[in-house]
Design an enzyme around this catalytic site. Structure first.
Site, PDB file in Angstrom:
ATOM      1  N   GLY A  21       0.995  -1.315  -0.074  1.00  0.00           N
ATOM      2  CA  GLY A  21       0.081   0.320  -0.074  1.00  0.00           C
ATOM      3  C   GLY A  21       0.772   1.237  -0.031  1.00  0.00           C
ATOM      4  O   GLY A  21       0.302   2.280  -0.561  1.00  0.00           O
TER       5      GLY A  21
ATOM      6  N   ASP B 221       1.009   3.016   4.709  1.00  0.00           N
ATOM      7  CA  ASP B 221      -0.288   3.946   3.921  1.00  0.00           C
ATOM      8  C   ASP B 221      -1.444   4.353   4.871  1.00  0.00           C
ATOM      9  O   ASP B 221      -1.895   5.516   4.943  1.00  0.00           O
ATOM     10  CB  ASP B 221      -0.995   2.885   2.890  1.00  0.00           C
ATOM     11  CG  ASP B 221      -1.194   1.477   3.601  1.00  0.00           C
ATOM     12  OD1 ASP B 221      -1.231   1.224   4.651  1.00  0.00           O
ATOM     13  OD2 ASP B 221      -1.945   0.722   2.746  1.00  0.00           O
TER      14      ASP B 221
ATOM     15  N   ASP C 235      -4.851   2.366  11.092  1.00  0.00           N
ATOM     16  CA  ASP C 235      -5.933   1.905  11.438  1.00  0.00           C
ATOM     17  C   ASP C 235      -6.238   1.536  12.690  1.00  0.00           C
ATOM     18  O   ASP C 235      -6.261   2.262  13.694  1.00  0.00           O
ATOM     19  CB  ASP C 235      -6.622   0.844  10.314  1.00  0.00           C
ATOM     20  CG  ASP C 235      -8.192   0.549  10.472  1.00  0.00           C
ATOM     21  OD1 ASP C 235      -9.093   1.370  10.836  1.00  0.00           O
ATOM     22  OD2 ASP C 235      -8.366  -0.437   9.829  1.00  0.00           O
TER      23      ASP C 235
ATOM     24  N   LYS D 162      -6.556   6.681  10.747  1.00  0.00           N
ATOM     25  CA  LYS D 162      -7.889   6.534  11.193  1.00  0.00           C
ATOM     26  C   LYS D 162      -8.023   6.419  12.607  1.00  0.00           C
ATOM     27  O   LYS D 162      -8.147   5.193  12.907  1.00  0.00           O
ATOM     28  CB  LYS D 162      -8.504   5.323  10.307  1.00  0.00           C
ATOM     29  CG  LYS D 162      -8.859   5.437   9.040  1.00  0.00           C
ATOM     30  CD  LYS D 162      -9.846   4.231   8.677  1.00  0.00           C
ATOM     31  CE  LYS D 162      -9.533   3.738   7.114  1.00  0.00           C
ATOM     32  NZ  LYS D 162     -10.187   2.534   6.960  1.00  0.00           N
TER      33      LYS D 162
ATOM     34  N   PHE E  44     -13.719   2.855   4.525  1.00  0.00           N
ATOM     35  CA  PHE E  44     -12.391   1.907   3.657  1.00  0.00           C
ATOM     36  C   PHE E  44     -12.179   2.602   2.326  1.00  0.00           C
ATOM     37  O   PHE E  44     -13.083   3.069   1.400  1.00  0.00           O
ATOM     38  CB  PHE E  44     -13.298   0.574   3.586  1.00  0.00           C
ATOM     39  CG  PHE E  44     -11.986  -0.332   2.883  1.00  0.00           C
ATOM     40  CD1 PHE E  44     -11.141  -1.063   3.703  1.00  0.00           C
ATOM     41  CD2 PHE E  44     -12.099  -0.464   1.450  1.00  0.00           C
ATOM     42  CE1 PHE E  44     -10.398  -1.898   3.116  1.00  0.00           C
ATOM     43  CE2 PHE E  44     -11.118  -1.441   0.914  1.00  0.00           C
ATOM     44  CZ  PHE E  44     -10.217  -1.887   1.657  1.00  0.00           C
ATOM     45  N   VAL E  45     -11.236   3.067   2.469  1.00  0.00           N
ATOM     46  CA  VAL E  45     -10.806   3.990   1.086  1.00  0.00           C
ATOM     47  C   VAL E  45      -9.846   3.090   0.136  1.00  0.00           C
ATOM     48  O   VAL E  45      -8.972   2.360   0.806  1.00  0.00           O
ATOM     49  CB  VAL E  45     -10.092   5.188   1.569  1.00  0.00           C
ATOM     50  CG1 VAL E  45     -11.063   6.120   2.401  1.00  0.00           C
ATOM     51  CG2 VAL E  45      -8.844   4.966   2.268  1.00  0.00           C
TER      52      VAL E  45
ATOM     53  N   ASP F 218      -5.594  -0.636  -1.870  1.00  0.00           N
ATOM     54  CA  ASP F 218      -6.222  -1.628  -2.756  1.00  0.00           C
ATOM     55  C   ASP F 218      -7.664  -1.988  -2.006  1.00  0.00           C
ATOM     56  O   ASP F 218      -7.997  -1.952  -0.917  1.00  0.00           O
ATOM     57  CB  ASP F 218      -5.463  -2.932  -3.045  1.00  0.00           C
ATOM     58  CG  ASP F 218      -5.527  -3.624  -1.954  1.00  0.00           C
ATOM     59  OD1 ASP F 218      -5.307  -3.339  -0.595  1.00  0.00           O
ATOM     60  OD2 ASP F 218      -5.893  -4.984  -1.968  1.00  0.00           O
TER      61      ASP F 218
ATOM     62  N   ARG G 252      -5.393   0.343  -6.723  1.00  0.00           N
ATOM     63  CA  ARG G 252      -3.984   0.971  -6.466  1.00  0.00           C
ATOM     64  C   ARG G 252      -3.594   2.060  -7.325  1.00  0.00           C
ATOM     65  O   ARG G 252      -3.020   2.943  -6.794  1.00  0.00           O
ATOM     66  CB  ARG G 252      -3.008  -0.151  -6.352  1.00  0.00           C
ATOM     67  CG  ARG G 252      -3.341  -1.022  -5.109  1.00  0.00           C
ATOM     68  CD  ARG G 252      -1.938  -2.092  -4.983  1.00  0.00           C
ATOM     69  NE  ARG G 252      -2.059  -3.093  -4.254  1.00  0.00           N
ATOM     70  CZ  ARG G 252      -1.940  -3.331  -2.845  1.00  0.00           C
ATOM     71  NH1 ARG G 252      -2.235  -2.156  -2.151  1.00  0.00           N
ATOM     72  NH2 ARG G 252      -2.419  -4.448  -2.486  1.00  0.00           N
TER      73      ARG G 252
END
Ligand code: 5GP
Length: 183
Positions: free
Chosen positions: A47, A103, A106, A134, A155-156, A162, A168
């Site tokens: 990512g 990336d 979370d 996040k 969810f991005v 991805d 991506r």
């Protein structure tokens, strides 16, 4: 018409221009902070690859980089909490000033695991640069010194991120249409 990747995006959350501007700011800050020390970046596959590629080209200090791959088993849009090393670094980090390039932070479990690994290997210092944070979903404390954007709990995808290995290559960050992932 041929379907395009962009058709699956419900909303663009962070535009290409906003990402570019923020990457420049982060690079300027990092270049200042590491002016006295050589910097070794550790990119988290897959990512963070696009973010790292853009970031290094804006850094004005000498820099080296390596990659590591971590998996949180199973789930597609939710981490299971079990973290595993999938691909190790090629070089030693001992006595080096390491900046992890991630990336998204979370739950914080991946980052926590990585910090632990790099400290055990006696890096001179370990900091974190995360494109996205996040904070709403944090399960363990994990703070990134450099954060591109703080995002809500959605969810991005895009700009390296991805869903099922796709999206991506979108140049921006967006939220997927729920019907794409059966949400
Ligand atoms: P954590 O261990 O902090 O829960 O998870 C971090 C990893 O989960 C990230 O490196 C990323 O691969 C994945 N992840 C977390 N949130 C998202 C998201 O919104 N979109 C995508 N594509 N991956 C995410």
């Amino acid at each position: 018409m041929t379907p395009s990747l962009a058709d699956d995006i419900a909303e663009v959350l962070i535009s290409e221009a906003a990402i570019e501007a923020r990457v420049r700011e982060l690079a300027a800050e990092i270049s200042r902070d590491y002016a006295e020390n050589s910097l070794h970046l550790v990119g988290v596959l897959r990512g963070a690859t696009i973010f790292l590629a853009d970031l290094v080209r804006r850094l004005t200090i000498p820099v080296t980089f390596d990659f590591i791959a971590i998996s949180s088993y199973g789930a597609d849009t939710r981490s299971t909490g079990i973290v595993r090393l999938v691909k190790d670094l090629d070089e030693s980090v001992e006595s080096r000033h390491v900046l992890i390039v991630e990336d998204v932070v979370d739950t914080g479990l991946t980052l926590n695991y990585l910090l632990e690994v790099l400290r055990q290997r006696k890096a001179a210092s370990v900091e974190v640069c995360a494109l996205l944070d996040k904070p709403a979903r944090r399960r363990v404390s994990a703070a990134a010194k450099y954060v591109g954007f703080t995002v809500p709990d959605a969810f991005v995808v895009g700009y390296g991120l991805d869903y099922a290995q796709r999206y991506r290559n979108l140049p921006y960050i967006g939220a997927l249409r729920p019907e794409v992932y059966g949400g």
